[in-house]
Motif scaffolding. Structure first.
Motif, PDB file in Angstrom:
ATOM      1  N   VAL A 192       5.353   5.955  54.170  1.00 36.00           N
ATOM      2  CA  VAL A 192       6.098   7.046  53.547  1.00 36.00           C
ATOM      3  C   VAL A 192       6.613   7.984  54.630  1.00 36.00           C
ATOM      4  O   VAL A 192       5.829   8.632  55.334  1.00 36.00           O
ATOM      5  N   ALA A 193       7.936   8.053  54.769  1.00 43.37           N
ATOM      6  CA  ALA A 193       8.551   8.957  55.740  1.00 43.37           C
ATOM      7  C   ALA A 193       8.839  10.321  55.134  1.00 43.37           C
ATOM      8  O   ALA A 193       9.124  11.268  55.850  1.00 43.37           O
ATOM      9  N   GLY A 194       8.779  10.442  53.825  1.00 52.61           N
ATOM     10  CA  GLY A 194       9.077  11.693  53.136  1.00 52.61           C
ATOM     11  C   GLY A 194       9.198  11.438  51.658  1.00 52.61           C
ATOM     12  O   GLY A 194       8.841  10.359  51.154  1.00 52.61           O
ATOM     13  N   GLY A 195       9.718  12.426  50.937  1.00 51.66           N
ATOM     14  CA  GLY A 195       9.802  12.329  49.484  1.00 51.66           C
ATOM     15  C   GLY A 195      11.017  11.596  48.972  1.00 51.66           C
ATOM     16  O   GLY A 195      11.546  11.944  47.904  1.00 51.66           O
ATOM     17  N   GLN A 196      11.468  10.584  49.690  1.00 47.94           N
ATOM     18  CA  GLN A 196      12.701   9.891  49.330  1.00 47.94           C
ATOM     19  C   GLN A 196      12.487   8.924  48.164  1.00 47.94           C
ATOM     20  O   GLN A 196      11.527   8.150  48.158  1.00 47.94           O
ATOM     21  N   VAL A 197      13.395   8.976  47.209  1.00 46.86           N
ATOM     22  CA  VAL A 197      13.511   7.959  46.168  1.00 46.86           C
ATOM     23  C   VAL A 197      14.885   7.332  46.340  1.00 46.86           C
ATOM     24  O   VAL A 197      15.899   8.033  46.276  1.00 46.86           O
ATOM     25  N   ASN A 198      14.927   6.052  46.589  1.00 47.57           N
ATOM     26  CA  ASN A 198      16.194   5.338  46.725  1.00 47.57           C
ATOM     27  C   ASN A 198      16.360   4.387  45.550  1.00 47.57           C
ATOM     28  O   ASN A 198      15.587   3.439  45.404  1.00 47.57           O
ATOM     29  N   SER A 199      17.336   4.681  44.710  1.00 46.08           N
ATOM     30  CA  SER A 199      17.595   3.849  43.547  1.00 46.08           C
ATOM     31  C   SER A 199      18.378   2.626  43.988  1.00 46.08           C
ATOM     32  O   SER A 199      19.512   2.737  44.459  1.00 46.08           O
ATOM     33  N   TRP A 200      17.755   1.446  43.828  1.00 50.86           N
ATOM     34  CA  TRP A 200      18.340   0.191  44.321  1.00 50.86           C
ATOM     35  C   TRP A 200      19.218  -0.380  43.216  1.00 50.86           C
ATOM     36  O   TRP A 200      18.749  -1.096  42.333  1.00 50.86           O
ATOM     37  N   LEU A 201      20.492  -0.038  43.277  1.00 52.90           N
ATOM     38  CA  LEU A 201      21.405  -0.464  42.223  1.00 52.90           C
ATOM     39  C   LEU A 201      21.513  -1.971  42.129  1.00 52.90           C
ATOM     40  O   LEU A 201      21.426  -2.558  41.045  1.00 52.90           O
ATOM     41  N   MET A 202      21.756  -2.593  43.252  1.00 51.59           N
ATOM     42  CA  MET A 202      22.050  -4.036  43.201  1.00 51.59           C
ATOM     43  C   MET A 202      21.809  -4.670  44.557  1.00 51.59           C
ATOM     44  O   MET A 202      21.825  -4.013  45.592  1.00 51.59           O
ATOM     45  N   ASN A 203      21.565  -5.984  44.521  1.00 56.24           N
ATOM     46  CA  ASN A 203      21.404  -6.768  45.738  1.00 56.24           C
ATOM     47  C   ASN A 203      21.600  -8.231  45.371  1.00 56.24           C
ATOM     48  O   ASN A 203      21.581  -8.607  44.199  1.00 56.24           O
ATOM     49  N   ASN A 204      21.776  -9.062  46.369  1.00 51.22           N
ATOM     50  CA  ASN A 204      21.870 -10.516  46.142  1.00 51.22           C
ATOM     51  C   ASN A 204      21.022 -11.273  47.165  1.00 51.22           C
ATOM     52  O   ASN A 204      21.441 -12.285  47.721  1.00 51.22           O
ATOM     53  N   LEU A 205      19.799 -10.786  47.359  1.00 54.39           N
ATOM     54  CA  LEU A 205      18.904 -11.361  48.374  1.00 54.39           C
ATOM     55  C   LEU A 205      18.026 -12.440  47.742  1.00 54.39           C
ATOM     56  O   LEU A 205      16.805 -12.339  47.716  1.00 54.39           O
ATOM     57  N   HIS A 206      18.659 -13.489  47.258  1.00 56.46           N
ATOM     58  CA  HIS A 206      17.953 -14.477  46.448  1.00 56.46           C
ATOM     59  C   HIS A 206      18.283 -15.881  46.958  1.00 56.46           C
ATOM     60  O   HIS A 206      18.998 -16.042  47.943  1.00 56.46           O
TER      61      HIS A 206
END
Length: 833
Positions: free
Chosen positions: A685-699
C-alpha cells in the motif's frame, strides 16, 4: 502421514454455460445429460468397484430436468441418489464473484425444488474459478450445505494451499464449511481418464499417488481423482481405468464414488487432523476477466438494480392493492405500462430475471477460441448469447420496475394527481440522495431527492442548468474542488467541515484521471508469446502508464442545489474523454461521471480511473457478496491482492477518518496503488489510492480479446470525519445497488410511506418480494455481529403476518406478510436462518 489406502474416482462433467459450444445449445445439452446418466446407471446395477456412479457438478441441469421429467424418471433419479449411485450438488452454477448476496440466495433457494423431489443436497462443487465470495460460507450453511469442493484452475493465479488439501473456512458469522481444495478437474481428460486411455491414466494416477504419499502435510489415506472435463457427455469409458488399475496387485484399490461419499470420508479424517481454520475472502485471480467486457458488466449491474426495485415496489403493491395506475396506450420506454401483470406473472417474471442474472454471473465468458480467433463467427455468436443474459435481465427487470413504480404510486384510495418527478425508495431507511431523470425526452436533469422508507415522493422537475462558464474551482455544500486538466483531474478536494484535503497531492495525477496501461513495444515477457503466461510464475510484465491530460479550461455550471465542473482529456490511443464532478448543497456526497469512447484494440492494455485519496496508513474495507473484509489481512493465503472484484463499495480508512467510495457500474479495483502484473503475496500500500479498473484484455482463452463501445461510468464517494466501519460500507454498497428510482411522471400519487416498517432500520437491510397467493416475503439481513431483535410491521388494514423475529449476527431472517383476502395463516410466518 498415513499411506494412501484407496483411490476414489469421481465421474462428472464440468459445467460450462458455453465455452465448447454456444450457451444456447450447451444449457439444453446439460439437461439431457441427466437422462443419459440415469440410463447408464440403470444399465449398470451390479455393485462393484467399477460400477457407474456419477456426480452432477451443479444443480441447474437437475432442476431443469425435474421441470419436464415424467414420474418414472423422477423416481429413478430419487432412488439412485438414495442408493448413493448419483449425487446432486448444491451450487446452482460455477459462479464468479459478480453476483450479490440476493443473487446467491436466489440460487440457494432453488435447492428447495431438489429436496422436494426427495434429493438430499449436502455438498457444493465449484470448478475452474480461482475464488468465491466470503459470504458464500454463511449463505451455503443457511441452505443446508456444509462442504465445498473447489477444483481450482491454476491458470492466472495461485491456490491458497497446495492442491489437493482440506481446510475449514469460517464465515463472517462464525459458521464453518469444510473445503476440499481439489486438483483441477481437467486432469480427468489430461490424464486420459475420461477417454479410457488406461496406460496414460495408470501412469498419471500412479505419479499422483506417489506424490501424495510423500507429502507430510497430507493427513488423508485416500486420493480423490476427477473423471471429468468441460461439458463432457457422460460415457462409461472411465470405468476401464478402474478395472485396469485394480488388475495389478499391490496397489491401493480404486473405486468409483460420488462427491458426497468422498467428502464424507475426507471430512471425517479432517476432523481428526490438525487442518487449518481460515477466515476471509477467497479473492479471485480470474476476476480480471470482468474487465474484458465493461459495457455488458455495467448492463448486468443496472439490471439487478432494476430487479431489486421491481420486487420491492410490486411486493408493496400486493399488500396495498388499491388505486388505478396511469396506463399508457403505447409500448414505449418513456411511458407507463399498457397492462398490469397478475400475481403469478409477476412471480414468474421475477424468477426469469433471477435466472438470467445467474447465467450472466456464471464463469464462462466466451468460447474456447474467443481469444485465439476473436473475429470468428462462432466467437461472436457465443458472446452474443452470453451478453444476451445481461440484456434479457435488463429488459425484463426494467419493465417490471416501471410497472412497479406506476402501481405503487397509485396504490392507495387517497391518491391525487401528481405531475413532476416520481421517486420510489425501495429500502427500509429514509433516503436523501442525488438522482438522474430524463425530462421531456430531451434532456437529463439531476436533483437531490428525499423519499421515506418503502415510500413514494413527487418532486418538482429540475430546471435546466444555466450556461456554463470557464473555471477551475467550485464550492458547494461540504466541499471545494479544484481541477487541473494538465494533471488529468481533481488536484484538490477539501472537506470544508474540518479543512481536510482529500486528494493525495504526492501522486502525479489528479482524482478522476484516466490511466491507460500498455506493454512497451520491445517487451519480451513470455505473455507476449502466450497469454497463458500472464501468470504468477512469470512476474510482470512492466507496464507503461499514460495519464490522460487536457489543456482546455474546464466548464462550470451551477444552481442553488448543485455545482458541476467538466473537463476533457485525451487517453492514450483513445478519443477524448469527458469527466464531470458534481457537488451538492444538501448532501455530502461527490459524484464523478466518466464518459469514455473505446475503440477495439487487440494488443495488451488496461484502462483505469484513479482516485488518489489522502488517507495515511489506510485500511481498505471491501464489499463482497454478504460480507465486508479488510484487503490483504482478511483473505485466504495467496488469493488475489493485485486486483479485487467488489460489489459496489470500499471504505478507505484509518483510526481518525476515511472515505466511503463506490462504483455503480464497475466491479474491478486495485487498491493502494497500481498492481497489474505484480502477482503479489502481500498487499503493498503506497497510500489511499483506489483505482477503478474499467477494462483490460490480459487473457488467453475465453475472455474477449478486445472491447469497444461508448459508455458513462458512474462513481460516488463521501468523506467521513471518523473511522469508516464495515457496517457503513455494507449500507453504502447496498444503496448503490438499490438507488432511489426516479422518472418523470404525471398521474395518481399517494405520497409518503407505503405502510411497511422494519425496525430497527439502522441495523438491518431488508428485501421485499412477492411470492404469490397474496404473500410478500421480507428478508432481513443483519449487517453486524450481534443478534438483532427485529420487527416487521404493516401500518394499515387488510394485512396479516409480520411481527417480531431475531436476526442472527451476520445472518438472515424471513417474515411473510399476507394480504387478508388471500388464504393465509392467522399467525406470523417467520423464519430465522
Amino acid at each position: 502421514m498415513p499411506a494412501i489406502e484407496q483411490i476414489l474416482l469421481i465421474g462428472h462433467t464440468h459445467h460450462d454455460v458455453g465455452y465448447t459450444n454456444s450457451p444456447r445449445i450447451v444449457d439444453e445439452h446439460h439437461r439431457r445429460i441427466v437422462a443419459e446418466v440415469l440410463r447408464l446407471a440403470e444399465a449398470d446395477a451390479t455393485p462393484r468397484p467399477d460400477q457407474f456412479r456419477w456426480t452432477f457438478e451443479v444443480a441447474r441441469p437437475v432442476l431443469r430436468f425435474l421441470d419436464t421429467a415424467e414420474a418414472p424418471e423422477r423416481e429413478a433419479l430419487r432412488r439412485l441418489v438414495t442408493e448413493g449411485r448419483i449425487a446432486v450438488t448444491g451450487g446452482y452454477l460455477n459462479m464468479t464473484q459478480l453476483p450479490s448476496d440476493f443473487e446467491l440466495d436466489a440460487a440457494y433457494d432453488a435447492l428447495g425444488a431438489l429436496r422436494a423431489a426427495g434429493l438430499p443436497v449436502r455438498t457444493e462443487q465449484h470448478g475452474d474459478v480461482n475464488g468465491i465470495a466470503w459470504g458464500t460460507v454463511e449463505a451455503a450453511r443457511r441452505a443446508g450445505l456444509s462442504r465445498l469442493v473447489m477444483a481450482l484452475n491454476p491458470d492466472h493465479g495461485r491456490p491458497p494451499y497446495e492442491q489437493p488439501t482440506g481446510f475449514w473456512w469460517e464465515g463472517p458469522g462464525g459458521h464453518r464449511i469444510f473445503v476440499w481444495l481439489s486438483t483441477h478437474y481437467g486432469f480427468g481428460e489430461e490424464w486420459g481418464i475420461v477417454d479410457g486411455d488406461v496406460v496414460a491414466a495408470e501412469r498419471n494416477i500412479a505419479a499422483f499417488v506417489e506424490h501424495l504419499s510423500g507429502r507430510p502435510d497430507y493427513p488423508y489415506d485416500l486420493a480423490l481423482v476427477h473423471a471429468g472435463n468441460d461439458n463432457r457427455w457422460p460415457t462409461p469409458l472411465f470405468l476401464d481405468v478402474v478395472r485396469h488399475w485394480n488388475s495389478v496387485p499391490g496397489r491401493p484399490p480404486m473405486r468409483t464414488a460420488t462427491i458426497d461419499e468422498a467428502l464424507d470420508l475426507l471430512e471425517a479424517q479432517a476432523s481428526r487432523a490438525d487442518v487449518p481454520v481460515v477466515r476471509g475472502e477467497w479473492s479471485d485471480w480470474w476476476a480480471h476477466g470482468h474487465g474484458s467486457t465493461a459495457r455488458e458488466v455495467a448492463v448486468y449491474r443496472e439490471a439487478r438494480s432494476f430487479a431489486r426495485a421491481a420486487q420491492t415496489s410490486l411486493g408493496l403493491t400486493v399488500l396495498r392493492r388499491a388505486g388505478t395506475p396511469a396506463l399508457a396506450h403505447v409500448l414505449g420506454y418513456r411511458r407507463g405500462p399498457v397492462r398490469l401483470r397478475d400475481e403469478r406473472e409477476v412471480v414468474a417474471d421475477l424468477a426469469r430475471v433471477d435466472e438470467d442474472l445467474l447465467l450472466f454471473g456464471e464463469h464462462t465468458w466466451g468460447s474456447w477460441e474467443t481469444y485465439s480467433k476473436p473475429h470468428s463467427t462462432f466467437s461472436h455468436s457465443h458472446w452474443n448469447a452470453k451478453a444476451g443474459f445481461a440484456y434479457q435481465a435488463y429488459d425484463l427487470a426494467r419493465d417490471l420496475a416501471v410497472e412497479g413504480m406506476f402501481r405503487l404510486a397509485a396504490s392507495a384510495p387517497d391518491a391525487v394527481t401528481g405531475d413532476g418527478v416520481l421517486v420510489v425508495n425501495p429500502t427500509e431507511r429514509d433516503r436523501v440522495e442525488p438522482v438522474d431523470v430524463e425530462i421531456d425526452g430531451a434532456r437529463r436533469g439531476r436533483l437531490v431527492a428525499r423519499a421515506p422508507a418503502f415510500g413514494v415522493a413527487v418532486l418538482p422537475r429540475p430546471e435546466p442548468l444555466p450556461a456554463g462558464r470557464p473555471g477551475r474551482e467550485i464550492t458547494k455544500g461540504a466541499y471545494r474542488a479544484v481541477v487541473d486538466p494538465a494533471r488529468g483531474g481533481v488536484v484538490s478536494l477539501v472537506d470544508l467541515r474540518d479543512g481536510r484535503e482529500l486528494v493525495d497531492r504526492d501522486v502525479a495525477h489528479g482524482l478522476g484521471a484516466i490511466v491507460v496501461e500498455t506493454v512497451p513495444s520491445d517487451c519480451d515477457h513470455p505473455m507476449m508469446r502466450s497469454g497463458k503466461d500472464f501468470h504468477p510464475d512469470f512476474p510482470g510484465p512492466d507496464f507503461d502508464r499514460h495519464v490522460a491530460r487536457g489543456d482546455a479550461d474546464p466548464e462550470i455550471t451551477e444552481s442553488d442545489d448543485l455545482a458541476t465542473i467538466t473537463w476533457r482529456a485525451a487517453p492514450f490511443g483513445l478519443p477524448t474523454a469527458t469527466m464531470t464532478l458534481t457537488l451538492y448543497r444538501e448532501v455530502d456526497v461527490v459524484d464523478l461521471d466518466v464518459h469514455l469512447v473505446k475503440p477495439a484494440r487487440l494488443e495488451p492494455e488496461s484502462i483505469l480511473v484513479a482516485f488518489p485519496f489522502a488517507v495515511a496508513d489506510p485500511e481498505f474495507l471491501m464489499e463482497t457478496a454478504g460480507a465486508v473484509y479488510a484487503a490483504g489481512t482478511e483473505q485466504l493465503p495467496d488469493t488475489s491482492m493485485d486486483w479485487y472484484s467488489i460489489q459496489h463499495a470500499i471504505g478507505v480508512t484509518n483510526r481518525r477518518h476515511g472515505i466511503l467510495w463506490g462504483s455503480f457500474d464497475v466491479p474491478l479495483v486495485q487498491v493502494g496503488g497500481f498492481h497489474t502484473g505484480l502477482w503479489a503475496r502481500t498487499l503493498d500500500v503506497a497510500g489511499g489510492q483506489v483505482n477503478s479498473w474499467l477494462m483490460n484484455n490480459l487473457h488467453f482463452t475465453n475472455f474477449q480479446a478486445s472491447q469497444d463501445g461508448t459508455r458513462r461510468y458512474r462513481y460516488r464517494f463521501a468523506a467521513s470525519g471518523s473511522a469508516v466501519t464495515a457496517e457503513q460500507v455494507r449500507v453504502y454498497g447496498r444503496n448503490l445497488l438499490e438507488p432511489l428510482q426516479a422518472r418523470q411522471y404525471a398521474g395518481p400519487v399517494a405520497a409518503g410511506g407505503s405502510g411497511l416498517r422494519v425496525e430497527p432500520a439502522d441495523r438491518l437491510l431488508a428485501e421485499v418480494r412477492p411470492v404469490g397467493d397474496g404473500a410478500v416475503r421480507v428478508r432481513l439481513r443483519n449487517i453486524g455481529a450481534e443478534p438483532v431483535a427485529a420487527e416487521v410491521c404493516w401500518d394499515g388494514p387488510g394485512v396479516t403476518g409480520g411481527g417480531p423475529v431475531t436476526v442472527p449476527g451476520h445472518g438472515l431472517a424471513e417474515v411473510t406478510l399476507h394480504r387478508s383476502r388471500a388464504v393465509a395463516p392467522s399467525t406470523p410466518t417467520t423464519r430465522a436462518r
